[in-house]
Design a protein around this motif. Structure first.
Motif, PDB file in Angstrom:
ATOM      1  N   UNK A   1       0.834  -1.208   0.000  1.00  0.00           N
ATOM      2  CA  UNK A   1       0.000   0.000   0.000  1.00  0.00           C
ATOM      3  C   UNK A   1       0.865   1.253   0.000  1.00  0.00           C
ATOM      4  N   UNK A   2       1.946   1.238   0.763  1.00  0.00           N
ATOM      5  CA  UNK A   2       2.848   2.399   0.802  1.00  0.00           C
ATOM      6  C   UNK A   2       3.546   2.588  -0.536  1.00  0.00           C
ATOM      7  N   UNK A   3       3.977   1.488  -1.164  1.00  0.00           N
ATOM      8  CA  UNK A   3       4.623   1.581  -2.476  1.00  0.00           C
ATOM      9  C   UNK A   3       3.659   2.179  -3.495  1.00  0.00           C
ATOM     10  N   UNK A   4       2.414   1.677  -3.501  1.00  0.00           N
ATOM     11  CA  UNK A   4       1.417   2.174  -4.453  1.00  0.00           C
ATOM     12  C   UNK A   4       1.150   3.661  -4.248  1.00  0.00           C
ATOM     13  N   UNK A   5       1.051   4.078  -2.987  1.00  0.00           N
ATOM     14  CA  UNK A   5       0.779   5.486  -2.679  1.00  0.00           C
ATOM     15  C   UNK A   5       1.919   6.390  -3.139  1.00  0.00           C
ATOM     16  N   UNK A   6       3.142   6.051  -2.760  1.00  0.00           N
ATOM     17  CA  UNK A   6       4.276   6.904  -3.105  1.00  0.00           C
ATOM     18  C   UNK A   6       4.544   6.907  -4.609  1.00  0.00           C
ATOM     19  N   UNK A   7       4.386   5.768  -5.262  1.00  0.00           N
ATOM     20  CA  UNK A   7       4.599   5.719  -6.712  1.00  0.00           C
ATOM     21  C   UNK A   7       3.575   6.590  -7.438  1.00  0.00           C
ATOM     22  N   UNK A   8       2.338   6.573  -6.976  1.00  0.00           N
ATOM     23  CA  UNK A   8       1.294   7.384  -7.613  1.00  0.00           C
ATOM     24  C   UNK A   8       1.532   8.871  -7.371  1.00  0.00           C
ATOM     25  N   UNK A   9       1.830   9.233  -6.113  1.00  0.00           N
ATOM     26  CA  UNK A   9       2.050  10.643  -5.795  1.00  0.00           C
ATOM     27  C   UNK A   9       3.266  11.212  -6.520  1.00  0.00           C
ATOM     28  N   UNK A  10       4.309  10.394  -6.695  1.00  0.00           N
ATOM     29  CA  UNK A  10       5.579  10.895  -7.219  1.00  0.00           C
ATOM     30  C   UNK A  10       5.723  10.759  -8.728  1.00  0.00           C
ATOM     31  N   UNK A  11       5.119   9.706  -9.314  1.00  0.00           N
ATOM     32  CA  UNK A  11       5.404   9.436 -10.725  1.00  0.00           C
ATOM     33  C   UNK A  11       4.177   9.388 -11.627  1.00  0.00           C
ATOM     34  N   UNK A  12       2.990   9.369 -11.061  1.00  0.00           N
ATOM     35  CA  UNK A  12       1.778   9.389 -11.889  1.00  0.00           C
ATOM     36  C   UNK A  12       1.188  10.795 -11.948  1.00  0.00           C
TER      37      UNK A  12
ATOM     38  N   UNK B   1      20.879  22.420 -13.196  1.00  0.00           N
ATOM     39  CA  UNK B   1      20.385  23.332 -14.227  1.00  0.00           C
ATOM     40  C   UNK B   1      19.290  22.723 -15.098  1.00  0.00           C
ATOM     41  N   UNK B   2      19.330  21.417 -15.306  1.00  0.00           N
ATOM     42  CA  UNK B   2      18.371  20.777 -16.200  1.00  0.00           C
ATOM     43  C   UNK B   2      17.018  20.570 -15.549  1.00  0.00           C
ATOM     44  N   UNK B   3      16.011  20.211 -16.346  1.00  0.00           N
ATOM     45  CA  UNK B   3      14.670  19.940 -15.810  1.00  0.00           C
ATOM     46  C   UNK B   3      14.633  18.612 -15.060  1.00  0.00           C
ATOM     47  N   UNK B   4      13.594  18.431 -14.248  1.00  0.00           N
ATOM     48  CA  UNK B   4      13.396  17.189 -13.507  1.00  0.00           C
ATOM     49  C   UNK B   4      12.049  16.611 -13.922  1.00  0.00           C
ATOM     50  N   UNK B   5      12.090  15.601 -14.763  1.00  0.00           N
ATOM     51  CA  UNK B   5      10.875  14.975 -15.288  1.00  0.00           C
ATOM     52  C   UNK B   5      10.585  13.723 -14.470  1.00  0.00           C
ATOM     53  N   UNK B   6       9.433  13.706 -13.791  1.00  0.00           N
ATOM     54  CA  UNK B   6       9.062  12.573 -12.944  1.00  0.00           C
ATOM     55  C   UNK B   6       7.849  11.807 -13.472  1.00  0.00           C
ATOM     56  N   UNK B   7       7.046  12.432 -14.325  1.00  0.00           N
ATOM     57  CA  UNK B   7       5.812  11.787 -14.780  1.00  0.00           C
ATOM     58  C   UNK B   7       6.064  10.614 -15.702  1.00  0.00           C
ATOM     59  N   UNK B   8       5.318   9.529 -15.496  1.00  0.00           N
ATOM     60  CA  UNK B   8       5.456   8.323 -16.309  1.00  0.00           C
ATOM     61  C   UNK B   8       4.682   8.438 -17.615  1.00  0.00           C
ATOM     62  N   UNK B   9       5.149   7.713 -18.623  1.00  0.00           N
ATOM     63  CA  UNK B   9       4.403   7.589 -19.867  1.00  0.00           C
ATOM     64  C   UNK B   9       3.170   6.710 -19.631  1.00  0.00           C
ATOM     65  N   UNK B  10       2.129   6.828 -20.487  1.00  0.00           N
ATOM     66  CA  UNK B  10       0.902   6.046 -20.278  1.00  0.00           C
ATOM     67  C   UNK B  10       1.127   4.541 -20.178  1.00  0.00           C
TER      68      UNK B  10
END
Length: 367
Positions: free
Chosen positions: A140-151, A314-323
């Motif tokens: 449950x913790x993995x699912x929560x953090x993965x969704x908040x951070x990468x979805x 200096x560069x961007x930080x891209x965290x969002x996952x592809x579909x």
């Protein structure tokens, strides 16, 4: 004969981490020819095996689940340092490195290590038995953090592209630390029994090796020191061979995201071997502690670290996952839930998890 064998093993696990660290110091920030890369890879493997040995010594001294926690956190802390270092050196090209490495770690741990551990235990003991309360809480913790951070970054609109704004990134980093801290507290203090290996009847498992005399404080302290040296060598040597990996990926015309997958695989080798050894002893809960604990540590420590580092990078930080990767993450969570609920699993569940990991690798190579 057994005593001599143990003495040889002890000497080997002391010498290899030190030599691997020396090799790291000699090759750091150097352009390595092919044959040197081969030598570095050999010491990388040796350091991994030594790290597993010392982690097991510490686990015997501290008891579960502290042993698996020490290994997971130690590996992740050094992994975070590696990611930040590579991001600092890579510029815009490494904008997605943190996301690719963390997501690869989640897939490898939640499908690869978990699935392989269940498969091995089920082949040897017919069914793999574990504690649903502890495993379910970790999932449950993995699912929560993965969704908040990468979805969520894929759907937010405050910043262009699949990125967080500064406020959103600050919240994601804080939430990651808080959730991970609460999980560690639950695992080690309030509900430690939820994370201990169990028998088929649901009772806490007590094996013969647990009755053996634990290592002395001096021996445990030496193993802790050598574990740190071995893990620094593992991640440092992995960074040393990473330019070769990047060049090979680029020459083959493969996506740059594959570099993050390879780095995650190398860094997670100690947890993988330790989890398999635990599964072979029918201590599947220990294997799942390593798998899900590593996934949690990877998100819970990496996201805050890169959030802080982004202030000067200096560069961007891209965290969002592809579909496609969001679909795989959803499938992983659903499949993991269905695996955990019955408190036992067969070869089928292990094979299905490995199938999801294989699909992830296919998509990494051919998106």
């Amino acid at each position: 004969m057994i005593t001599k064998l143990r003495a040889v093993t002890a000497q080997w696990t002391v010498v290899v981490p030190v030599v691997a660290f020396v090799v790291l110091a000699l090759t750091w920030h150097e352009n390595l020819p092919g044959w040197v890369v081969g030598v570095v890879a050999c010491f990388l493997v040796g350091a991994v095996l030594a790290a597993v040995h010392h982690a097991e010594v510490i686990a015997h001294w501290t008891g579960e689940p502290f042993g698996s926690l020490v290994l997971a956190v130690a590996v992740t802390v050094i992994e975070v340092a590696l990611i930040v270092t590579l991001m600092a050196d890579g510029g815009d090209k490494s904008a997605t490195l943190a996301r690719d490495t963390v997501f690869a770690a989640v897939m490898i741990t939640c499908n690869g290590i978990l699935g392989l551990s269940i498969l091995v235990a089920a082949i040897k003991y017919r069914t793999a038995v574990f504690n649903a309360e502890g495993t379910g809480a970790a999932l449950a913790c993995v699912a929560t953090l993965a969704t908040l951070s990468m979805v969520l970054p894929t759907f937010t609109t405050s910043a262009p592209g699949p990125q967080f704004s500064t406020t959103q990134l600050s919240y994601a980093a804080t939430a990651s630390l808080v959730v991970y801290g609460l999980f560690v507290t639950t695992q080690t203090l309030r509900h430690r029994d939820y994370f201990l290996p169990v028998t088929a009847e649901g009772k806490i498992r007590v094996d013969d090796d647990e009755h053996a005399s634990p290592p002395t404080l001096r021996a445990a302290g030496l193993s802790l020191l050598l574990l740190g040296v071995a893990l620094v060598a593992v991640v440092g040597l992995a960074k040393g061979v990473s330019p070769t990996i990047e060049s090979a990926v680029e020459d083959a015309g493969l996506p740059n995201a594959l570099v993050g997958v390879v780095i995650a695989m190398m860094v997670l080798l100690p947890e993988t071997i330790a989890a398999l050894r635990a599964a072979l002893r029918n201590r599947v809960q220990t294997s799942l502690n390593l798998a899900l604990g590593s996934a949690l540590a990877s998100i819970g420590l990496t996201i805050p670290a890169v959030a802080i580092a982004s202030a000067w990078l200096s560069g961007p930080l891209v965290l969002g996952l592809d579909p496609a990767y969001m679909v795989l993450l959803t499938l992983t969570v659903v499949l993991g839930t269905l695996t955990v609920i019955p408190r036992r699993a067969t070869m089928l569940q292990g094979a299905v998890h490995l199938g999801v990991l294989a699909e992830f690798v296919v998509l990494a190579v051919n998106p």
